[in-house]
Design a protein around this motif. Structure first.
Motif, mmCIF file in Angstrom:
data_model
loop_
_atom_site.group_PDB
_atom_site.id
_atom_site.type_symbol
_atom_site.label_atom_id
_atom_site.label_comp_id
_atom_site.label_asym_id
_atom_site.label_seq_id
_atom_site.Cartn_x
_atom_site.Cartn_y
_atom_site.Cartn_z
ATOM 1 N N PHE A 39 0.835 -1.190 0.000
ATOM 2 C CA PHE A 39 0.000 0.000 0.000
ATOM 3 C C PHE A 39 0.870 1.240 0.000
ATOM 4 N N ILE A 40 0.425 2.251 -0.711
ATOM 5 C CA ILE A 40 1.130 3.521 -0.757
ATOM 6 C C ILE A 40 0.518 4.440 0.279
ATOM 7 N N LYS A 41 1.299 4.849 1.257
ATOM 8 C CA LYS A 41 0.765 5.703 2.311
ATOM 9 C C LYS A 41 0.618 7.120 1.786
ATOM 10 N N LEU A 42 -0.549 7.659 1.918
ATOM 11 C CA LEU A 42 -0.852 8.987 1.429
ATOM 12 C C LEU A 42 -1.123 9.917 2.599
ATOM 13 N N PRO A 43 -0.854 11.217 2.450
ATOM 14 C CA PRO A 43 -1.157 12.142 3.531
ATOM 15 C C PRO A 43 -2.616 12.073 3.953
ATOM 16 N N ALA A 44 -3.508 11.858 2.992
ATOM 17 C CA ALA A 44 -4.907 11.686 3.357
ATOM 18 C C ALA A 44 -5.198 10.233 3.688
ATOM 19 N N ASP B 129 -9.822 25.608 0.256
ATOM 20 C CA ASP B 129 -9.751 24.960 1.563
ATOM 21 C C ASP B 129 -9.122 23.580 1.433
ATOM 22 N N ILE B 130 -7.818 23.555 1.192
ATOM 23 C CA ILE B 130 -7.084 22.313 1.002
ATOM 24 C C ILE B 130 -6.076 22.166 2.138
ATOM 25 N N LYS B 131 -6.154 21.059 2.846
ATOM 26 C CA LYS B 131 -5.268 20.806 3.972
ATOM 27 C C LYS B 131 -4.054 20.005 3.520
ATOM 28 N N GLY B 132 -2.972 20.124 4.288
ATOM 29 C CA GLY B 132 -1.828 19.249 4.056
ATOM 30 C C GLY B 132 -0.689 19.917 3.331
ATOM 31 N N PHE C 120 -6.390 11.549 -6.268
ATOM 32 C CA PHE C 120 -5.475 12.663 -6.496
ATOM 33 C C PHE C 120 -4.955 13.129 -5.130
ATOM 34 N N ASP C 121 -3.639 13.080 -4.957
ATOM 35 C CA ASP C 121 -3.016 13.441 -3.686
ATOM 36 C C ASP C 121 -2.324 14.806 -3.814
ATOM 37 N N PRO C 122 -2.920 15.876 -3.282
ATOM 38 C CA PRO C 122 -2.314 17.204 -3.411
ATOM 39 C C PRO C 122 -0.971 17.343 -2.705
ATOM 40 N N ALA C 123 -0.664 16.461 -1.747
ATOM 41 C CA ALA C 123 0.580 16.595 -0.997
ATOM 42 C C ALA C 123 1.803 16.285 -1.849
ATOM 43 N N ASP C 124 1.683 15.338 -2.778
ATOM 44 C CA ASP C 124 2.855 14.985 -3.593
ATOM 45 C C ASP C 124 2.539 14.928 -5.083
#
Length: 802
Positions: free
Chosen positions: A345-350, A586-589, A686-690
């Motif tokens: 599994f790929i760990k995502l900020p969310a 309003d995007i966290k991370g 879609f992962d905004p952190a990376d």
């Protein structure tokens, strides 16, 4: 052939030492490309020849790389054995390319390389521009060891189950293929035929020969082959299934009475899937299931004979009526265990964790709604699927052809209503390995279109509005092994899954070879343009020198740019996302990333932003709100069943869910089809952190039925075929994170894999995206599509996070 009685004498006990010798051979594979020589070598009395030499240690090997075909460009692949018995620690080597004529030798190019500087199996290109020559090389290793469990059942104990004729023949041929063609040691192959293939023996053999076999190391190939009856039965109470049924394979003793005087059921897909998940966790996910039975596309061979085949062959289906029902606790000691979910599994900020069937690849004889047949193959009765698949595998092995699972299955012909299937996240890996074919992930082939008018000359490419193409999108045309740029084309007419390309009006026409390829160069959409700002003049000059102005413009910081770029003390480019990047502010991370390759990172960021925020074209699409509904549920355990769903849908009316970070909680998605059309579904995270885009679900291939039937629902993360649940967690130091789920649906199959990408801030300097498959537009109604976006916000509300 082995029987179950001598199983313990063959295999080491759990935790024991395996004495089987293991030999690993490292090799250097080199493709030589040269246009220095213009003559056909065989046409000359003293021909010129190309030779490639490799020197490592005190050893020098030289191979003739001359091609026999008459061509202005020579292209040949040769292989050198570097060292046997060691998998790593290959020293530096020197590659030299020579042109020889008689006794004369001219050096065309030379390079010294250190394989420790490259990723395993990475392909490296070296160009010798002065001599119009180049080489591509990679250091690889021999295939991993193969271990197989082969099951063939013709004879059934229950009088109500008709016997078969060809299943054991299939199993014997598979055994012969592995031992005599793939050179698998006999001790690695365990076989169960007929009366030995009882339900308990099959389950025990999976665990003893594979799961607890200490000879199997991480990455070794594991194959489970089954030929026999298969069936569909009603899903037990509490087992979620979108159509109310599950698939089973039928052992020798199905429907007989066990020691408790209860009927023995088939082995359900859920049990097989959970065993392969445990196997993937302990031994790696290089697992292949090959099922030649009815309904196995989800995971029978009936007794009636069909006489109307044009070649007068007898085709017997492999299924039977009234199979033994399944109770809701069957095999609960297997699937009820608390083990980690399958795959990496790929760990995502969310925190999303999900792999769509990452534990194994399934090669199935037919779709879940179809039947697999037996037929005469020469003088033997065989399963039609096995009679086509195994000879193809034997041919490829003897020709030493590397091929992916998907490429293999595209070469296996269908018969009537029996369409072979290929399922699994790793279906594009090379057969019985986890290696990905060395092909470009960015290009697709150009093909001529049928002109509507005599003077219309178009080229067609399989990218359309569903992929984000608009009228005016520019495509870069390349050709040859080095993919030399030969010009640009633009999209004049754009359909849902394909576009018609023409020469730009300001560009003279150029010759386009038959095997030319194209990739998107400029989307020509304002939505794709990245507005970038920087305070450093040297950074600005460097960005301008990258020639990426087709998707990027530099503006002043007070004009609300999307990205701000600076350079840190280590001379790495720091890319910071600004509030204007998203339509939703309003995007966290995480908002920052470091890179040595700003062009790659900026291209990936632009790709991410464009595909997240673009919507479908109104005049060729459906309305997502009236077409589908998506729900997010909180689940109670990994061994989830339908009545574990909470009543509450966690999405609000705007498809936004606010959740608390908790690694212990599990979640699943349900997508409801509210339309009257069957739909293909594509789910991305879609992962905004990376800036990674992960494909959570894609239809296996073009020859499957739409997975979301009209007025039905499809599960992700729970249910019989919904895969593993996913969790929401946060990285260390983060107290909030945001992620987006984007769902596409279409009325026809479209290859959407090109949307997926890795993070540009990972260890790789490249951002691979999957290639587009070339599928002809099927006849019938125009393809319609729609997309839907859901937003997940995860916050840590614990005292320690405050």
């Amino acid at each position: 052939m082995s029987n179950l009685q001598d199983l313990n004498s063959q295999l080491p006990s759990s935790g024991g030492k395996c004495d089987t010798p293991r030999s690993v051979e490292r090799y250097l594979e080199i493709t030589v490309i040269s246009s220095t020589v213009k003559q056909h070598p065989e046409s000359l009395p003293n021909p010129q020849t190309l030779h490639v030499a490799v020197a490592f240690g005190n050893v020098i090997q030289m191979v003739d790389a001359t091609t026999a075909e008459e061509s202005t460009t020579w292209n040949k692949t040769v292989r050198f054995v570097l060292e046997a018995g060691k998998a790593d620690d290959i020293a530096k080597f020197t590659i030299s390319l020579y042109l020889k004529k008689g006794e004369e030798s001219n050096l065309l190019g030379q390079t010294t390389e250190d394989p420790s500087q490259y990723d395993k199996d990475a392909e490296i290109t070296k160009v010798f521009s002065d001599t119009q020559s180049s080489i591509k090389f990679r250091v690889g290793s021999t295939r991993p060891s193969i271990f197989a469990l082969i099951i063939g059942v013709d004879q059934y104990s229950c009088e109500d189950i008709p016997d078969l004729i060809g299943a054991v023949n299939d199993a014997k041929d598979m055994e012969d293929l592995l031992i005599n063609d793939f050179n698998v040691p006999r001790s690695n192959v365990f076989v169960l035929h007929n009366k030995d293939a009882t339900r308990q023996n099959i389950l025990d053999s999976i665990q003893t020969h594979l799961l607890r076999n200490t000879c199997i190391e991480q990455g070794d190939a594991m194959i489970i082959f089954f030929a026999g009856h298969g069936n569909r039965v009603a899903a037990p109470e509490g087992w979620f299934s979108s159509d109310g049924e599950i698939e089973t394979i039928c052992p020798h003793d199905e429907s007989m009475k066990d020691r408790d005087d209860e009927p023995i059921p088939g082995i359900p897909d859920r049990t097989i899937n959970d065993l392969t998940r445990r196997l993937a966790e302990t031994k790696g996910n290089n697992i292949t299931l090959i099922f030649d039975s009815c309904h196995c596309g989800g995971i029978a061979r009936t007794g009636d004979i069909e006489d109307d085949h044009p070649d007068d062959l007898k085709y017997t289906p492999r299924s039977f009526p009234n199979p033994c029902p399944i109770n809701n606790t069957v095999d609960s000691t297997i699937w009820g265990r608390n083990f980690e979910p399958r795959g990496a599994f790929i760990k995502l900020p969310a925190g999303f964790r999900h792999e769509d069937m990452a534990s194994h690849v399934l090669l199935a004889a037919c779709k879940p709604t179809q039947t697999a047949h037996e037929t005469l193959a020469g003088n033997l009765t065989r399963g039609y699927f096995s009679s086509q698949l195994i000879p193809k595998l034997r041919e490829l092995c003897r020709r030493s052809v590397d091929i992916s699972y998907l490429q293999l299955m595209n070469q296996v012909p269908s018969y009537r209503q029996q369409t072979p299937q290929c399922h699994g996240r790793n279906k594009e890996c090379l057969l019985f390995t986890l290696g990905v074919p060395t092909k470009s992930k960015h290009y697709c082939r150009l093909k001529p279109s049928i002109p509507a008018k005599p003077n219309d000359a178009f080229l067609e490419v399989d990218f359309g509005t569903m992929h984000g193409v608009v009228r005016g999108t520019e495509f870069l045309v390349v050709h040859g092994p080095t993919r030399e740029h030969i010009g640009k084309l633009i999209a004049k007419k754009v359909c849902a899954k394909r576009s018609l390309l023409i020469y730009p009006s300001d560009t003279p026409e150029f010759h386009i070879p038959e095997d030319a390829e194209a990739r998107i160069w400029n989307w020509n959409s304002k939505a794709f343009t990245l507005d970038v700002s920087t305070d450093a003049e040297d950074v600005k000059n460097h960005i301008l020198s990258l020639h990426i102005e087709h998707f990027l413009r530099i503006i002043d910081k007070n004009l609300d740019p999307h990205i701000f770029i600076s350079v840190d003390e280590d001379r790495k480019y720091k890319i910071e996302r600004l509030p204007g990047f998203f339509l939703d502010t309003d995007i966290k991370g995480g908002k920052e990333g470091l890179t040595d390759t700003p062009s790659v990172a900026l291209s990936a960021i632009g790709h991410f932003r464009y595909h997240l925020q673009r919507s479908q074209i109104t005049n060729s699409s459906l309305s997502a709100d009236t077409l589908i509904e998506m729900k997010l549920f909180q689940l109670k355990s990994l061994a989830i069943v339908a009545n574990n769903l909470t009543v509450k849908n966690l999405f609000d009316t705007k498809y936004h869910a606010n959740l608390q970070a908790d690694d212990a909680e599990e979640y699943g998605l349900c997508i409801q089809n509210k339309s009257q059309s069957d739909l293909f579904v594509y789910i991305f995270y879609f992962d905004p952190a990376d800036y990674s885009i992960q494909a959570w679900y894609l239809p296996p291939s073009h020859n499957v039925d739409p997975p979301l039937a009209c007025n039905a629902c499809m599960s992700l993360g729970y249910g019989a075929n919904g895969g593993d649940p996913f969790s929401f967690c946060l990285d260390a130091g983060e107290n909030a994170g945001t992620g987006f789920i984007k769902v596409f649906v279409s009325t026809k199959y479209v290859d959407m894999s090109s949307l997926a990408q890795l993070s540009p801030f990972g260890s790789s300097s490249q951002v691979p995206r999957d290639s587009m498959t070339l599928e002809a537009e099927s006849s019938g109604k125009t393809l319609k599509w729609a997309s839907l976006i859901a937003k997940i916000t995860v916050e840590d509300l614990s005292e320690t996070a405050r």
